[in-house]
Scaffold this motif. Structure first.
Motif, PDB file in Angstrom:
ATOM      1  N   TRP A 124       0.792  -1.434  -0.051  1.00 54.37           N
ATOM      2  CA  TRP A 124      -0.069  -0.226  -0.194  1.00 54.37           C
ATOM      3  C   TRP A 124       0.920   1.309  -0.145  1.00 54.37           C
ATOM      4  CZ3 TRP A 124      -0.959   3.938   3.964  1.00 54.37           C
ATOM      5  CH2 TRP A 124       0.039   3.811   5.007  1.00 54.37           C
ATOM      6  N   ASP A 130       5.745   8.621   2.858  1.00 52.89           N
ATOM      7  CA  ASP A 130       5.120   8.675   1.343  1.00 52.89           C
ATOM      8  C   ASP A 130       4.347  10.088   1.289  1.00 52.89           C
ATOM      9  OD1 ASP A 130       3.722   8.210  -1.053  1.00 52.89           O
ATOM     10  OD2 ASP A 130       3.022   6.288  -0.598  1.00 52.89           O
ATOM     11  N   THR A 131       4.484  10.735   0.263  1.00 55.58           N
ATOM     12  CA  THR A 131       4.058  12.208  -0.114  1.00 55.58           C
ATOM     13  C   THR A 131       2.507  12.240   0.066  1.00 55.58           C
ATOM     14  OG1 THR A 131       4.530  12.057  -2.300  1.00 55.58           O
ATOM     15  CG2 THR A 131       6.076  13.092  -1.118  1.00 55.58           C
ATOM     16  N   ALA A 132       1.812  11.277  -0.613  1.00 52.71           N
ATOM     17  CA  ALA A 132       0.237  11.293  -0.641  1.00 52.71           C
ATOM     18  C   ALA A 132      -0.079   9.860  -0.560  1.00 52.71           C
ATOM     19  CB  ALA A 132      -0.309  12.047  -1.673  1.00 52.71           C
ATOM     20  N   PRO A 133      -0.141   9.426   0.622  1.00 58.70           N
ATOM     21  CA  PRO A 133      -0.446   7.926   0.709  1.00 58.70           C
ATOM     22  C   PRO A 133      -1.972   7.654   0.611  1.00 58.70           C
ATOM     23  CG  PRO A 133      -0.343   8.887   2.709  1.00 58.70           C
ATOM     24  CD  PRO A 133       0.050  10.211   1.977  1.00 58.70           C
ATOM     25  N   ALA A 134      -2.362   6.492   0.036  1.00 53.60           N
ATOM     26  CA  ALA A 134      -3.619   5.846  -0.361  1.00 53.60           C
ATOM     27  C   ALA A 134      -3.843   4.510   0.137  1.00 53.60           C
ATOM     28  CB  ALA A 134      -3.994   6.070  -1.870  1.00 53.60           C
ATOM     29  N   VAL A 135      -4.828   3.906   0.911  1.00 55.40           N
ATOM     30  CA  VAL A 135      -4.756   2.599   1.358  1.00 55.40           C
ATOM     31  C   VAL A 135      -5.760   1.771   0.677  1.00 55.40           C
ATOM     32  CG1 VAL A 135      -5.902   3.223   3.757  1.00 55.40           C
ATOM     33  CG2 VAL A 135      -4.802   1.168   3.348  1.00 55.40           C
ATOM     34  N   GLY A 136      -7.113   2.794   0.458  1.00 57.95           N
ATOM     35  CA  GLY A 136      -8.302   1.943   0.106  1.00 57.95           C
ATOM     36  C   GLY A 136      -8.560   0.903   0.808  1.00 57.95           C
ATOM     37  N   GLY A 137      -8.983  -0.285   0.130  1.00 59.66           N
ATOM     38  CA  GLY A 137      -9.421  -1.410   0.713  1.00 59.66           C
ATOM     39  C   GLY A 137      -8.367  -2.540   1.122  1.00 59.66           C
ATOM     40  N   MET A 139      -5.823  -3.183   3.221  1.00 65.69           N
ATOM     41  CA  MET A 139      -5.845  -3.673   4.669  1.00 65.69           C
ATOM     42  C   MET A 139      -7.050  -4.656   5.023  1.00 65.69           C
ATOM     43  SD  MET A 139      -4.082  -0.675   6.829  1.00 65.69           S
ATOM     44  CE  MET A 139      -2.578  -0.131   6.391  1.00 65.69           C
TER      45      MET A 139
END
Lengths: 222, 226
Positions: A124, A130-137, A139
């Motif tokens: 992820w 991370d400069t603009a993290p994204a995790v979404g689904g 995890m």
């Protein structure tokens, strides 16, 4: 003159997807991640009914529509236009993730940056800052599906192993992945470590081990 | 007579205050209450906390609200999508606080708020950096992280069809977070593509019952705005 050959050809992205599709039996409810996993759906034979789930509230995802049949209200988790197969359904996000977190999905196929020999998954974020993290689904899927399979390239573009003793990238979940499909091999994650089920033709275990930063052995029942 | 219809976006948004927490339905462009979100700009409200799956794209909806500098904090699962340039610029310049939440936890935190459950434990994210500094408990053989309910002051949602009682249906993937946001806010405002003013929706097909909806505004704008 017969010599030891090193001539082996890695699988393409489509071939990895096709190899995964072989192992999905009829009747399974399956969530596919973005990238190579998405290609798995096209490789399941039409006569074998597998129900594909999308995080944004759809069961029964079908192939991409012809232009004339495009429904702008029907997108998948990757925000691509899709179709709905007979028997499909719509539901809201809390129900959708109840299916995932409540262990109702038989399988989730995800991409990964790294997988450890214990099945730890990193897919992820590339770093802690991370400069603009994204995790979404990611995890939710990694802890919730009955089985988590990973589809990925065996090594990075610069040749570094992606299958490692300990993940260097931020973890998505611990002890989550049970099977890894790469362009070179199919590996099981077992309590006794990584076991090689298949390798591309011409590749030796020694050569595969060189590209893997965790001990490998051949599966006894392969 | 119960009549939840508002005549305009401005009337529907009456009472929105500075510092409010807004819950936004939508997944990408589909099911997003774009007109209500842009209407927030006209109200002048600022210092907002916005809860949404994505952080907007292009120059519409949430992206416009961000650009206008009205949002202090974003609670979000997947802020970086194709076209989310306004978010990325603001965030890298330090002009926006971001709380990153796994998508299922985001939905469940709102569902919990709507159902009167103040907090719950989940294995999602427990082994990750998102759980740093948080309460962890072991249930069975799994570590779980404590997650608190996520309450909204105002929910802005999009429906396919509504009646004057505030009952709602959705279209295809347009359902997504909308029913969950509807139950988690003190004031829920829906924009609807189709309206049945006096003829009630079929009770067998209603997805969000009117008890979760306070105001409805009719905006038959057509397909999702991309």
């Amino acid at each position: 003159m017969a010599t030891a050959t090193t001539e082996w050809v890695p699988l393409s992205r489509h071939q990895i997807a096709a190899r995964i599709a072989q192992d999905i039996p009829e009747g399974w409810y399956v969530n596919l991640g973005i990238g190579v996993p998405t290609l798995v759906a096209d490789n399941v034979p039409k006569e074998r009914e597998v129900v594909f789930h999308s995080e944004n509230g759809i069961l029964g995802i079908g192939p991409a529509p012809e232009k004339a049949d495009l429904d702008p209200w029907l997108i998948n988790a990757g925000k691509e236009y899709v179709t709905l197969l007979p028997g499909g359904s719509f539901f809201h996000h809390a129900d959708s993730f109840a299916m995932i977190r409540g262990r109702h999905l038989d399988l989730c196929v995800l991409g990964a940056y790294e997988v450890s020999s214990r099945g730890d998954l990193a897919n992820w974020a590339r770093s802690d800052d991370d400069t603009a993290p994204a995790v979404g689904g990611a995890m939710d899927l990694a802890v919730g599906a009955q089985r988590v399979w990973v589809a990925m390239q065996h090594v990075t573009k610069s040749g570094e192993p992606r299958i490692v003793e300990t993940c260097r990238y931020p973890l998505t979940a611990r002890a989550s992945v049970t099977r890894i499909y790469t362009d070179l091999a199919v590996l099981d994650v077992t309590p006794d470590g990584l076991q090689v089920r298949e390798m591309v033709a011409g590749l030796s275990l020694e050569a595969l081990q060189e590209k893997t930063a965790a001990p490998l052995r051949l599966a006894a029942d392969r | 007579m119960i009549d939840k219809l508002a005549a305009s976006v401005a009337e529907a948004l009456t009472g929105l205050e500075d510092g409010a927490t807004l819950l936004l339905g939508g997944f990408g462009a589909v099911g997003q209450a774009t007109h209500l979100i842009e209407g927030v700009i006209e109200t002048g409200a600022r210092d907002l906390t916005v809860v949404a799956n994505n952080a907007g794209y292009g120059q519409v909806g949430l992206a416009r609200l961000l650009k206008e500098g009205r949002v202090r904090k974003l609670i979000c699962s997947y802020p970086r999508i194709a076209g989310s340039t306004i978010f990325e610029e603001l965030y890298s310049a330090g002009g926006l606080e971001l709380e990153l939440v796994p998508q299922g936890t985001l939905a469940e935190r709102m569902r919990a708020a709507g159902a009167g459950v103040p907090a719950f434990f989940t294995p999602t994210g427990a082994d990750t950096s998102l759980a740093r500094g948080r309460e962890i408990r072991r249930f069975g053989n799994r570590d779980c992280v404590l997650e608190e309910a996520l309450y909204g002051d105002v929910a802005l949602i999009e429906a396919w069809e509504a009646d004057r009682w505030g009952n709602l249906t959705y279209r295809a993937a347009g359902r997504n977070f909308n029913p969950v946001c509807a139950m988690a806010a003190r004031l829920t405002i829906a924009q609807t593509q189709h309206l049945r003013r006096d003829e009630p929706l079929d009770p067998e097909t209603i997805v969000t019952p009117g008890i979760f909806v306070d105001r409805v505004v009719h905006l038959a704008y057509g397909d999702p705005i991309t």
